[in-house]
Design a protein around this motif. Structure first.
Motif, PDB file in Angstrom:
ATOM      1  N   PHE A 318       0.814  -1.211   0.000  1.00 37.90           N
ATOM      2  CA  PHE A 318       0.000   0.000   0.000  1.00 37.90           C
ATOM      3  C   PHE A 318       0.856   1.274   0.000  1.00 37.90           C
ATOM      4  O   PHE A 318       0.374   2.336  -0.392  1.00 37.90           O
ATOM      5  N   THR A 319       2.114   1.171   0.433  1.00 37.34           N
ATOM      6  CA  THR A 319       2.970   2.361   0.423  1.00 37.34           C
ATOM      7  C   THR A 319       3.205   2.850  -0.998  1.00 37.34           C
ATOM      8  O   THR A 319       3.374   4.053  -1.222  1.00 37.34           O
ATOM      9  N   GLN A 320       3.210   1.945  -1.961  1.00 38.97           N
ATOM     10  CA  GLN A 320       3.359   2.352  -3.362  1.00 38.97           C
ATOM     11  C   GLN A 320       2.186   3.236  -3.796  1.00 38.97           C
ATOM     12  O   GLN A 320       2.366   4.214  -4.519  1.00 38.97           O
ATOM     13  N   THR A 321       0.984   2.888  -3.339  1.00 43.87           N
ATOM     14  CA  THR A 321      -0.201   3.683  -3.671  1.00 43.87           C
ATOM     15  C   THR A 321      -0.103   5.078  -3.072  1.00 43.87           C
ATOM     16  O   THR A 321      -0.497   6.067  -3.701  1.00 43.87           O
ATOM     17  N   VAL A 322       0.428   5.158  -1.863  1.00 44.20           N
ATOM     18  CA  VAL A 322       0.594   6.470  -1.209  1.00 44.20           C
ATOM     19  C   VAL A 322       1.574   7.334  -2.005  1.00 44.20           C
ATOM     20  O   VAL A 322       1.309   8.510  -2.266  1.00 44.20           O
ATOM     21  N   ILE A 323       2.696   6.758  -2.404  1.00 43.76           N
ATOM     22  CA  ILE A 323       3.686   7.535  -3.162  1.00 43.76           C
ATOM     23  C   ILE A 323       3.128   7.925  -4.530  1.00 43.76           C
ATOM     24  O   ILE A 323       3.371   9.036  -5.021  1.00 43.76           O
ATOM     25  N   GLU A 324       2.366   7.038  -5.157  1.00 41.35           N
ATOM     26  CA  GLU A 324       1.726   7.382  -6.433  1.00 41.35           C
ATOM     27  C   GLU A 324       0.805   8.595  -6.270  1.00 41.35           C
ATOM     28  O   GLU A 324       0.727   9.463  -7.151  1.00 41.35           O
ATOM     29  N   ALA A 325       0.108   8.663  -5.139  1.00 44.70           N
ATOM     30  CA  ALA A 325      -0.782   9.803  -4.877  1.00 44.70           C
ATOM     31  C   ALA A 325       0.014  11.096  -4.737  1.00 44.70           C
ATOM     32  O   ALA A 325      -0.420  12.162  -5.191  1.00 44.70           O
ATOM     33  N   LEU A 326       1.198  11.012  -4.139  1.00 50.47           N
ATOM     34  CA  LEU A 326       2.058  12.206  -4.019  1.00 50.47           C
ATOM     35  C   LEU A 326       2.527  12.664  -5.399  1.00 50.47           C
ATOM     36  O   LEU A 326       2.581  13.864  -5.680  1.00 50.47           O
ATOM     37  N   GLU A 327       2.856  11.707  -6.250  1.00 44.30           N
ATOM     38  CA  GLU A 327       3.269  12.054  -7.610  1.00 44.30           C
ATOM     39  C   GLU A 327       2.156  12.814  -8.337  1.00 44.30           C
ATOM     40  O   GLU A 327       2.419  13.794  -9.044  1.00 44.30           O
ATOM     41  N   GLN A 328       0.928  12.345  -8.138  1.00 48.43           N
ATOM     42  CA  GLN A 328      -0.205  13.001  -8.789  1.00 48.43           C
ATOM     43  C   GLN A 328      -0.415  14.410  -8.252  1.00 48.43           C
ATOM     44  O   GLN A 328      -0.793  15.325  -9.003  1.00 48.43           O
ATOM     45  N   LYS A 329      -0.155  14.621  -6.984  1.00 49.92           N
ATOM     46  CA  LYS A 329      -0.320  15.960  -6.397  1.00 49.92           C
ATOM     47  C   LYS A 329       0.689  16.949  -6.985  1.00 49.92           C
ATOM     48  O   LYS A 329       0.375  18.134  -7.161  1.00 49.92           O
ATOM     49  N   ILE A 330       1.876  16.481  -7.286  1.00 53.82           N
ATOM     50  CA  ILE A 330       2.866  17.345  -7.940  1.00 53.82           C
ATOM     51  C   ILE A 330       2.336  17.797  -9.301  1.00 53.82           C
ATOM     52  O   ILE A 330       2.432  18.974  -9.667  1.00 53.82           O
ATOM     53  N   VAL A 331       1.754  16.869 -10.055  1.00 51.82           N
ATOM     54  CA  VAL A 331       1.193  17.196 -11.366  1.00 51.82           C
ATOM     55  C   VAL A 331       0.074  18.222 -11.225  1.00 51.82           C
ATOM     56  O   VAL A 331       0.005  19.206 -11.971  1.00 51.82           O
ATOM     57  N   ILE A 332      -0.807  18.009 -10.244  1.00 55.85           N
ATOM     58  CA  ILE A 332      -1.926  18.938 -10.033  1.00 55.85           C
ATOM     59  C   ILE A 332      -1.412  20.316  -9.626  1.00 55.85           C
ATOM     60  O   ILE A 332      -1.852  21.342 -10.154  1.00 55.85           O
ATOM     61  N   ARG A 333      -0.465  20.344  -8.693  1.00 55.47           N
ATOM     62  CA  ARG A 333       0.085  21.632  -8.237  1.00 55.47           C
ATOM     63  C   ARG A 333       0.689  22.410  -9.385  1.00 55.47           C
ATOM     64  O   ARG A 333       0.428  23.613  -9.550  1.00 55.47           O
ATOM     65  N   ASP A 334       1.500  21.735 -10.184  1.00 55.62           N
ATOM     66  CA  ASP A 334       2.161  22.419 -11.306  1.00 55.62           C
ATOM     67  C   ASP A 334       1.142  22.872 -12.352  1.00 55.62           C
ATOM     68  O   ASP A 334       1.315  23.905 -12.989  1.00 55.62           O
ATOM     69  N   GLY A 335       0.075  22.113 -12.498  1.00 54.01           N
ATOM     70  CA  GLY A 335      -0.944  22.484 -13.467  1.00 54.01           C
ATOM     71  C   GLY A 335      -1.754  23.698 -13.051  1.00 54.01           C
ATOM     72  O   GLY A 335      -2.192  24.486 -13.887  1.00 54.01           O
ATOM     73  N   TYR A 336      -1.921  23.869 -11.731  1.00 58.94           N
ATOM     74  CA  TYR A 336      -2.691  25.011 -11.229  1.00 58.94           C
ATOM     75  C   TYR A 336      -1.836  26.262 -11.049  1.00 58.94           C
ATOM     76  O   TYR A 336      -2.360  27.351 -10.807  1.00 58.94           O
ATOM     77  N   LEU A 337      -0.502  26.104 -11.137  1.00 57.31           N
ATOM     78  CA  LEU A 337       0.423  27.254 -11.071  1.00 57.31           C
ATOM     79  C   LEU A 337       0.134  28.175  -9.887  1.00 57.31           C
ATOM     80  O   LEU A 337      -0.024  29.388 -10.009  1.00 57.31           O
ATOM     81  N   GLY A 338       0.057  27.574  -8.699  1.00 55.94           N
ATOM     82  CA  GLY A 338      -0.113  28.362  -7.480  1.00 55.94           C
ATOM     83  C   GLY A 338      -1.526  28.813  -7.200  1.00 55.94           C
ATOM     84  O   GLY A 338      -1.765  29.549  -6.242  1.00 55.94           O
ATOM     85  N   ARG A 339      -2.506  28.365  -7.984  1.00 55.24           N
ATOM     86  CA  ARG A 339      -3.893  28.796  -7.778  1.00 55.24           C
ATOM     87  C   ARG A 339      -4.684  27.814  -6.921  1.00 55.24           C
ATOM     88  O   ARG A 339      -5.908  27.848  -6.896  1.00 55.24           O
TER      89      ARG A 339
END
Length: 348
Positions: A318-339
């Protein structure tokens, strides 16, 4: 990406801790990691925030035991870096461990975590949410339908009256605490040990008295939620029973409890759905629900443990799933450009 793990103290970590297994999963997915402790932040005159981060001598670990051995060894390096060089900061400290001997350290994660989030680091769980959850009083903010009948007081008279109203007895424990420390079952207000127990526990502050549930004799269920939803991987839920040792009322693994595989029930899923709105509102990325029957005993938002037990029981990491979720958050953050705020991002 680089993931920072904020812990109480490096020497107190173990190879079995969920933090160690999360660090291993991050490395196995090709990420960099570092460890931080309460004394490692530096806020400079130019308002930049630096950290003195502990880094490991290698990155190709296959076992948590090897990673842990290096973490405790002499080959680690302390590297001073701007906090923005860390992409995700996971706050994995337990404030109650520092409350007595190092009170200055208890809230450092939430305080400096907020500063890190202001500088663009993804900080989980959200530090503002964690600041509201510094003790078990936070639990009272969740719907009454999932909570056992509870009294919080420092008055022995109030506690005696509550015990008298609970025909099945009560569980008495400190408001600030974890790991099953100073948890007692009281059967009657005439219990000969009540005064001694009260003196021992009240020395730590306010007390919680909860109506005893007979189902607790079989232990409780630790049920992980991530992003406000049950944590799943390969069709399996991240949940297990913590069975107490013989003669024990506490099911905590630290107190001798043993993990057992379970089937997640509709009742457990209903409880998860009931607490979901507030967990999302407070930016709680990864939490552990402790369930007995149709009630919650606690919600661990700081250091929910047991991910290593799950991997062994269900042959699913399950730790792999947690790290995958963190990877997705980086994508979302960069896509929103601080918004998007850190609290919003925490449970997306």
């Amino acid at each position: 990406m680089r993931i920072g793990f904020f812990v109480n103290a490096i020497e107190n970590e173990t190879a079995n801790y969920s933090t160690t297994h999360l660090a291993l999963a991050a490395l196995m997915r090709g990420h960099d990691i570092c460890y931080l402790t309460p004394g490692d932040f530096v806020l400079r005159p130019d308002d930049s925030l630096a950290v003195r981060a502990l880094t490991l001598p290698a990155s190709n670990y296959k076992k948590a035991e090897t990673l842990f051995k290096d973490l405790q060894g002499d080959a680690t390096t302390v590297e001073t870096m701007n906090v923005t060089e860390i992409d995700v900061l996971l706050l994995r400290n337990d404030p109650s461990e520092d409350a007595a001997d190092r009170p200055w350290a208890a809230h450092v994660g939430a305080v400096f975590g907020r500063l890190a989030a202001e500088r663009g680091v993804i900080v989980l769980n959200d530090p503002d949410g964690l600041a509201q959850a510094q003790n078990k009083l936070y639990f009272q903010d969740f719907p009454a339908s999932v909570r056992p009948e509870t009294l919080i007081s420092k008055s022995i008279e109030e506690i005696q009256g509550f015990i008298e109203s609970q025909k099945k007895g009560v569980i008495l424990k400190p408001l600030q605490g974890s790991g099953g420390k100073n948890v007692f079952k009281i059967g009657s207000p005439k219990d000969s040990n009540l005064n001694q127990i009260f003196e021992a526990v009240s020395g730590e502050g306010y007390l919680i008295a909860q109506g005893f549930m007979p189902e607790a004799a079989e232990g409780d269920v630790r049920f992980f939620l991530m992003n406000g939803l049950p944590l799943q991987r390969d069709g399996k839920y991240a949940a297990f029973r913590r069975a107490p040792a013989k003669g024990e009322i506490r099911s905590n693994i630290h107190a001798g409890g043993s993990p057992e595989a379970i089937e997640v029930t509709p009742t457990m899923l209903k409880i998860a759905e009931t607490v979901r709105p507030k967990l999302i509102q407070d930016g709680m990325f990864l939490v552990g629900l402790d369930i007995v029957g149709d009630k919650l005993l606690e919600i661990n938002v700081f250091t929910p443990g047991g991910l290593n037990n799950l991997s062994q029981m269900y042959k699913t990491d399950f730790t792999q799933t947690v790290i995958e979720a963190l990877e997705q958050k980086i994508v979302i953050r960069d896509g929103y450009l601080g918004r998007i705020s850190n609290r919003q991002l925490a449970t997306l």
